[in-house]
Every structure is written in C-alpha cells, then in structure tokens.
Write a protein that holds these residues in place. Structure first.
Motif, PDB file in Angstrom:
ATOM      1  N   ASP A  97      -7.500 -18.071   2.300  1.00 43.66           N
ATOM      2  CA  ASP A  97      -6.555 -18.122   3.408  1.00 43.66           C
ATOM      3  C   ASP A  97      -7.111 -17.455   4.669  1.00 43.66           C
ATOM      4  O   ASP A  97      -6.935 -17.956   5.781  1.00 43.66           O
ATOM      5  CB  ASP A  97      -5.216 -17.504   3.003  1.00 43.66           C
ATOM      6  CG  ASP A  97      -5.359 -16.100   2.439  1.00 43.66           C
ATOM      7  OD1 ASP A  97      -6.476 -15.703   2.037  1.00 43.66           O
ATOM      8  OD2 ASP A  97      -4.338 -15.380   2.387  1.00 43.66           O
ATOM      9  N   GLY A  98      -7.773 -16.307   4.502  1.00 41.89           N
ATOM     10  CA  GLY A  98      -8.355 -15.641   5.663  1.00 41.89           C
ATOM     11  C   GLY A  98      -9.502 -16.435   6.267  1.00 41.89           C
ATOM     12  O   GLY A  98      -9.600 -16.577   7.492  1.00 41.89           O
ATOM     13  N   LYS A 138      -9.914 -19.559   6.140  1.00 39.83           N
ATOM     14  CA  LYS A 138      -9.357 -20.720   6.843  1.00 39.83           C
ATOM     15  C   LYS A 138      -8.987 -20.344   8.276  1.00 39.83           C
ATOM     16  O   LYS A 138      -9.178 -21.135   9.212  1.00 39.83           O
ATOM     17  CB  LYS A 138      -8.131 -21.279   6.126  1.00 39.83           C
ATOM     18  CG  LYS A 138      -7.563 -22.519   6.815  1.00 39.83           C
ATOM     19  CD  LYS A 138      -6.295 -23.029   6.141  1.00 39.83           C
ATOM     20  CE  LYS A 138      -5.778 -24.286   6.854  1.00 39.83           C
ATOM     21  NZ  LYS A 138      -5.423 -24.023   8.261  1.00 39.83           N
ATOM     22  N   SER A 139      -8.473 -19.141   8.476  1.00 44.16           N
ATOM     23  CA  SER A 139      -8.141 -18.715   9.836  1.00 44.16           C
ATOM     24  C   SER A 139      -9.407 -18.597  10.687  1.00 44.16           C
ATOM     25  O   SER A 139      -9.408 -18.934  11.872  1.00 44.16           O
ATOM     26  CB  SER A 139      -7.380 -17.386   9.820  1.00 44.16           C
ATOM     27  OG  SER A 139      -8.214 -16.307   9.427  1.00 44.16           O
ATOM     28  N   LEU A 140     -10.503 -18.136  10.082  1.00 42.47           N
ATOM     29  CA  LEU A 140     -11.778 -18.109  10.805  1.00 42.47           C
ATOM     30  C   LEU A 140     -12.218 -19.534  11.135  1.00 42.47           C
ATOM     31  O   LEU A 140     -12.734 -19.800  12.224  1.00 42.47           O
ATOM     32  CB  LEU A 140     -12.858 -17.428   9.975  1.00 42.47           C
ATOM     33  CG  LEU A 140     -12.847 -15.903   9.862  1.00 42.47           C
ATOM     34  CD1 LEU A 140     -14.086 -15.435   9.118  1.00 42.47           C
ATOM     35  CD2 LEU A 140     -12.765 -15.237  11.223  1.00 42.47           C
ATOM     36  N   TYR A 141     -12.032 -20.433  10.170  1.00 43.69           N
ATOM     37  CA  TYR A 141     -12.385 -21.832  10.405  1.00 43.69           C
ATOM     38  C   TYR A 141     -11.575 -22.397  11.572  1.00 43.69           C
ATOM     39  O   TYR A 141     -12.112 -23.093  12.441  1.00 43.69           O
ATOM     40  CB  TYR A 141     -12.136 -22.648   9.135  1.00 43.69           C
ATOM     41  CG  TYR A 141     -12.474 -24.113   9.281  1.00 43.69           C
ATOM     42  CD1 TYR A 141     -13.746 -24.584   8.958  1.00 43.69           C
ATOM     43  CD2 TYR A 141     -11.528 -25.029   9.752  1.00 43.69           C
ATOM     44  CE1 TYR A 141     -14.070 -25.924   9.112  1.00 43.69           C
ATOM     45  CE2 TYR A 141     -11.841 -26.367   9.909  1.00 43.69           C
ATOM     46  CZ  TYR A 141     -13.114 -26.808   9.582  1.00 43.69           C
ATOM     47  OH  TYR A 141     -13.428 -28.129   9.746  1.00 43.69           O
ATOM     48  N   ASP A 142     -10.296 -22.106  11.604  1.00 39.34           N
ATOM     49  CA  ASP A 142      -9.437 -22.598  12.681  1.00 39.34           C
ATOM     50  C   ASP A 142      -9.866 -22.046  14.040  1.00 39.34           C
ATOM     51  O   ASP A 142      -9.581 -22.652  15.076  1.00 39.34           O
ATOM     52  CB  ASP A 142      -7.979 -22.230  12.409  1.00 39.34           C
ATOM     53  CG  ASP A 142      -7.402 -22.957  11.204  1.00 39.34           C
ATOM     54  OD1 ASP A 142      -7.950 -24.007  10.822  1.00 39.34           O
ATOM     55  OD2 ASP A 142      -6.406 -22.449  10.627  1.00 39.34           O
ATOM     56  N   GLU A 143     -10.534 -20.906  14.030  1.00 37.38           N
ATOM     57  CA  GLU A 143     -11.023 -20.292  15.270  1.00 37.38           C
ATOM     58  C   GLU A 143     -12.454 -20.709  15.594  1.00 37.38           C
ATOM     59  O   GLU A 143     -13.080 -20.150  16.499  1.00 37.38           O
ATOM     60  CB  GLU A 143     -10.951 -18.759  15.154  1.00 37.38           C
ATOM     61  CG  GLU A 143      -9.547 -18.223  14.979  1.00 37.38           C
ATOM     62  CD  GLU A 143      -9.535 -16.759  14.543  1.00 37.38           C
ATOM     63  OE1 GLU A 143     -10.637 -16.185  14.374  1.00 37.38           O
ATOM     64  OE2 GLU A 143      -8.439 -16.204  14.373  1.00 37.38           O
ATOM     65  N   ASN A 193     -13.192 -13.578   0.203  1.00 38.78           N
ATOM     66  CA  ASN A 193     -12.358 -13.797   1.381  1.00 38.78           C
ATOM     67  C   ASN A 193     -11.948 -12.469   2.020  1.00 38.78           C
ATOM     68  O   ASN A 193     -12.136 -12.259   3.223  1.00 38.78           O
ATOM     69  CB  ASN A 193     -11.118 -14.588   0.966  1.00 38.78           C
ATOM     70  CG  ASN A 193     -10.115 -14.773   2.093  1.00 38.78           C
ATOM     71  OD1 ASN A 193     -10.176 -15.728   2.859  1.00 38.78           O
ATOM     72  ND2 ASN A 193      -9.147 -13.861   2.196  1.00 38.78           N
ATOM     73  N   MET A 218     -13.217 -10.901   5.646  1.00 39.09           N
ATOM     74  CA  MET A 218     -12.224 -10.680   6.690  1.00 39.09           C
ATOM     75  C   MET A 218     -12.209  -9.229   7.157  1.00 39.09           C
ATOM     76  O   MET A 218     -12.113  -8.943   8.360  1.00 39.09           O
ATOM     77  CB  MET A 218     -10.845 -11.110   6.199  1.00 39.09           C
ATOM     78  CG  MET A 218     -10.704 -12.618   5.982  1.00 39.09           C
ATOM     79  SD  MET A 218     -11.150 -13.595   7.431  1.00 39.09           S
ATOM     80  CE  MET A 218      -9.880 -13.096   8.594  1.00 39.09           C
TER      81      MET A 218
END
Length: 517
Positions: free
Chosen positions: A100-101, A103-108, A308, A312
């Motif tokens: 999940d964390g 994925k947030s890096l991926y989104d950024e 993960n 993070m």
C-alpha cells in the motif's frame, strides 16, 4: 585496471578530448591524477541495493491483470483474490495488498517496476544464481569479482593501498550482513566495509561491548570482537558521521527497516559512500507462502509488508534529513518463482521476476510488458525474461552513477532502459565542469570569473598545477547561494592548472590554462 580502461575513464571524468586535449594538457603523475580523478568523478549520488534473498515471487507481487483467468487456473494455491489487489491507474497490473505504501510512491512517480528481468539459461541454485546476479556474468561462466566492485575499482584506482586519503576518507561501499559479498569484490580486493548487523553498528558508535560469558571461551570471543573492530579501518569515520545525526524518522523494528535506518543515518551524517547493500531473507517460499483460508496473509505477505514499511520509513527519513534527492534504491533477487503453484501453498524456484526502483530521481511507472500465462501451463514452465538483468545494471551505471564505460564493468555493452528522470540522466552524463563549477574565459587572459553553484558548507577554492602542487588560495568561506567570484590571473605564469573546490562533502574540479602574461 587495464591501462586502456583507465585512460578512457580519465578522459570522461576530466573531459580530456573536449578541454584538456584541445589545450595540450599532459596527464599528471599517478598520485595527483588519482586525486583529481576522484574529485572530478564525485557526483554525491547514492545507490542503495536491497537483496531479496531466496527468490521473490514476482507473480504474486506485481499481478498482471490481463492474465488473471489463467493465473487462477495454474496458481489456485497462492493466487490473490481479485478484490484485494491494489490496481494501478495507468497500467494493467496490480500490487500485492501489502504494497500500500509503495503504491503511493508509484502514484507520485517515485516508484518504477521493471517487468520480466532475468538472464539466458537460468540457473535454479540459490548460490550459483546469486553469484551470477552479483558478478554480472553469463550463467555458464565463473567470474570472481562483482559488477559494483569492478565499477568502484575503475572509479577509485589505487584501492586499497592508497585509501583512505584526503580526497576520499569514507568507505567506498558498505554492506550490512555477515561477511563480504561477491557484489563488492573488486579485481584485486574487496571494496566494501561490512557491518555485520545493526547491533554491531550501535556497539561501534556507542563504544559498547556486548556481554560475553565469564569463561575462557568468552574471553576469546571478546578478543575476536576487538580485533574485528580494529580491522575496520573506516570505523572512526563511520562513527563520526553517525554522531552528526541527532534524530530520525520512526522505523519499524524489523531487520530490513533497521538496516535502512543505518544507511539513512550515514548518508545524512555526510558519509560520501556511493553504494550500500542491505539484505532481506525469507523469500524461498516453497510452502506456507499464503494461508489457506486467506491468500492475502502468510509468509509472503509478511515479507512484502516488512519491505513496504521499511522503504516507506526510509523515504520519510531521507526527506526529513534533506537527502532524498541524492538517493535511489533498487531491489533484486536471484530468481523468481514457478508459474504453477505447488500443493504446499507455495511456489518453487523459477526464472524471471520484476525489479523495483524508488527515489525522487526515478521516472516511475511500469517498464516492460505483462508476462503471458497459459492456462495449460505445466509445472516446469517458467516466465520468459524480457530484460537481461545486465541491461538494468548498465542503465543505472550510465544514468545514475555516471559510469564512463559500462563495457569495462559488464564486459560488453547492453541496451539500456529508462530508469532515471531526464534531468538527472543529463547531469550524470556531463563532465564535471557542468556540475556546479565553471571558470571563464578559458584560456585565462588576466581576469576570470569563477561561477560556483550553492553548497551547504564552507569550502576552499584553490589553484593547483598539473603535478598537484598548490599554487594559490582563491577563496575561503560559505557559498550559500549561486555565486560568481572575480579572480585576477595577471601574475599567474603560463601553464596548465586545475581550479578545485573542496569541502567536507564537496569535490569539484575545472581545468584551466594560462597562455601568457
């Protein structure tokens, strides 16, 4: 290092064809050349490598959504439920729920997936395949040096006899684990400092000794530990760097997270070490990879969760320390897992698998195509590799570490893939005069301007001649913002020189020439 390779590296670092050659520079002697070379090649960039020991199951980490029907047929024992997957908005893949964390890096756009990385003629032995990945050899040849060891040997000629020195006081690489790995083995010697585990590190910086039994065996153990500490020639440097960091972000109490905490502390403390290796074991998931009642739980889910959370925390700490722009991280594993799951709720040794890159400089996204899965796959079937792992190494060497000759490190050229953002790639490819220091006009004609990009420390700007002799002190002090310094050269004798900028963390060099009074 071979003489031909050495000269090629020097010419890149000091821009000899474009600057020195045009001016008629002769190469300085070996000692001064080594010093100048290190100043010119120093990019202040860090690569942190995370070795996922055992062979990570890529198909359960990065799930190809267009292959779900076939995967459910051939992986019934381990497949993730569709409604638990973390779908990526711009790619036909999903992450494991534990990511999940990340994925947030991926989104950024700070996390990149490279699909289907492997090599021809896959070897399924943990030991042999690990050696192949660390040495960057063909699967049918034995190479007794590591790819980063060869890179460091080319970049720091004269190691270990002439190191540490005034220009490079810090370890060339640091690995956390028991014993030096093949990864940092150079052609002549190991290029790394080994920190056996986080406890050893804190013993070192706090001058503490772990308790030993009050027995003859305990005394011998104490002596062995003392010798081990004394043998770490860089121990005091590491200790001094660690002492500068007074606070860090909160890290989980896991082995991988605590290793990354040490790495961040040393980077923030000013250590100029460019390469780090940390390890995370447990990925040989032949059984109990998932729980039978819930495939989102089990050994693999716990491993990915630790990875993960560790990454993070590391990224948050880098941001807190102000070092996040200079660090890129990558994962690698000796192989992936089989397409078909086994009856023990696990997977067996396979072939290709994804690699991950993270950091502010990373382009982000998914590189490569989804693997093709047949619903009639047999137990011995494996994923085909799309990218030779040495293509990825070549990409990192060129785009992030600024290597002058990938062929010298990897034995031949490999087609690269885009990993690092365009701006960062451009900086890595530039000669040093494009990195924060410019002197003009050049040749000097009586009055020159020295343009220096801002640095976060006091520096000394000096003039040295081609033999390395100090000629003139030009400037001493802070350069907190981009600055232009006026420099009179009327009385400077004709000749070839180097303008150098030195600080605790700063090393820059620019070649200049005076043609007449």
């Amino acid at each position: 290092m071979r003489r031909r390779s050495f000269l090629r590296h020097v010419s890149h670092s000091l821009a000899v064809p474009g600057v020195l050659g045009a001016m008629g520079f002769r190469m300085p002697g070996p000692n001064s050349l080594t010093s100048l070379l290190r100043m010119a090649a120093d990019t202040d960039r860090v690569l942190v490598m995370i070795f996922l020991e055992g062979g990570n199951d890529g198909l359960n980490t990065v799930i190809p959504l267009d292959q779900l029907s076939a995967l459910n047929k051939v992986r019934p024992h381990v497949i993730m439920p569709d409604n638990k997957l973390l779908n990526l908005s711009d790619a036909d893949v999903a992450f494991h729920p534990s990511f999940d964390g990340l994925k947030s890096l991926y989104d950024e756009n700070r996390f990149q997936v490279i699909q289907n990385v492997g090599y021809p003629q896959q070897n399924y032995s943990h030991f042999r395949s690990t050696d192949i990945w660390m040495s960057a050899s063909d699967s049918n040849e034995l190479v007794n040096s590591g790819w980063t060891g060869r890179f460091l040997s080319d970049s720091y000629p004269g190691y270990p006899e002439s190191f540490p020195n005034d220009d490079m006081t810090d370890p060339l690489s640091i690995e956390i684990g028991y014993g030096s790995s093949l990864l940092f083995q150079g052609p002549q010697s190991s290029m790394s400092m080994v920190i056996s585990d986080p406890d050893f590190f804190y013993d070192l910086i706090e001058n503490e000794e772990r308790e030993v039994p009050d027995t003859p065996a305990g005394e011998k153990l104490k002596y062995v530990r003392l010798i081990a500490k004394q043998s770490q020639q860089y121990g005091q440097v590491v200790k001094a760097a660690a002492a500068k960091v007074k606070s860090q972000a909160t890290y989980p109490q896991t082995y991988i997270a605590q290793q990354l905490k040490i790495v961040s502390q040393l980077i923030a403390g000013g250590l100029r070490t460019p390469l780090y290796l940390v390890r995370m074991g447990g990925f040989d998931t032949h059984d109990a990879q998932v729980e039978g009642s819930d495939h989102t739980q089990g050994e693999h889910a716990s491993l990915l969760k630790d990875l993960n959370d560790g990454i993070m925390a590391f990224m948050k700490d880098l941001e807190m320390q102000g070092t996040d722009d200079k660090v890129v991280g990558q994962t690698f594993s000796e192989f992936g897992r089989r397409i078909v799951s086994n009856a023990s709720l696990g997977t067996d040794h396979g072939a290709a698998a994804p690699m991950f890159f993270f950091g502010n400089a990373v382009m982000g996204g998914v590189t490569g195509t989804n693997p093709s899965i047949s619903s009639n796959a047999k137990y011995d079937d494996n994923l085909e590799w799309e990218f030779d792992f040495r293509q990825i190494y070549a990409s990192v060497l060129e785009q992030w570490l600024g290597a002058s000759s990938v062929q010298d490190v990897l034995f031949r050229d490999f087609e690269t893939v885009s990993i690092i953002g365009e701006r960062e790639k451009t900086l890595a490819a530039q000669p040093q005069e494009g990195r924060g220091l410019l002197v003009y006009p050049n040749p000097l004609n009586g009055r020159a301007t020295i343009r220096v990009d801002a640095v976060t420390e006091a520096v000394a700007i000096d003039l040295i001649d081609i033999s390395g002799k100090h000629i003139e002190s030009i400037y001493r002090g802070n350069i907190s913002q981009d600055q232009q310094i006026s420099w009179e050269t009327y009385r400077l004798p004709p000749g070839k020189y180097f303008v150098t900028v030195r600080g605790q963390k700063t090393r820059r060099v620019f070649p200049v020439m005076k043609v007449g009074y």
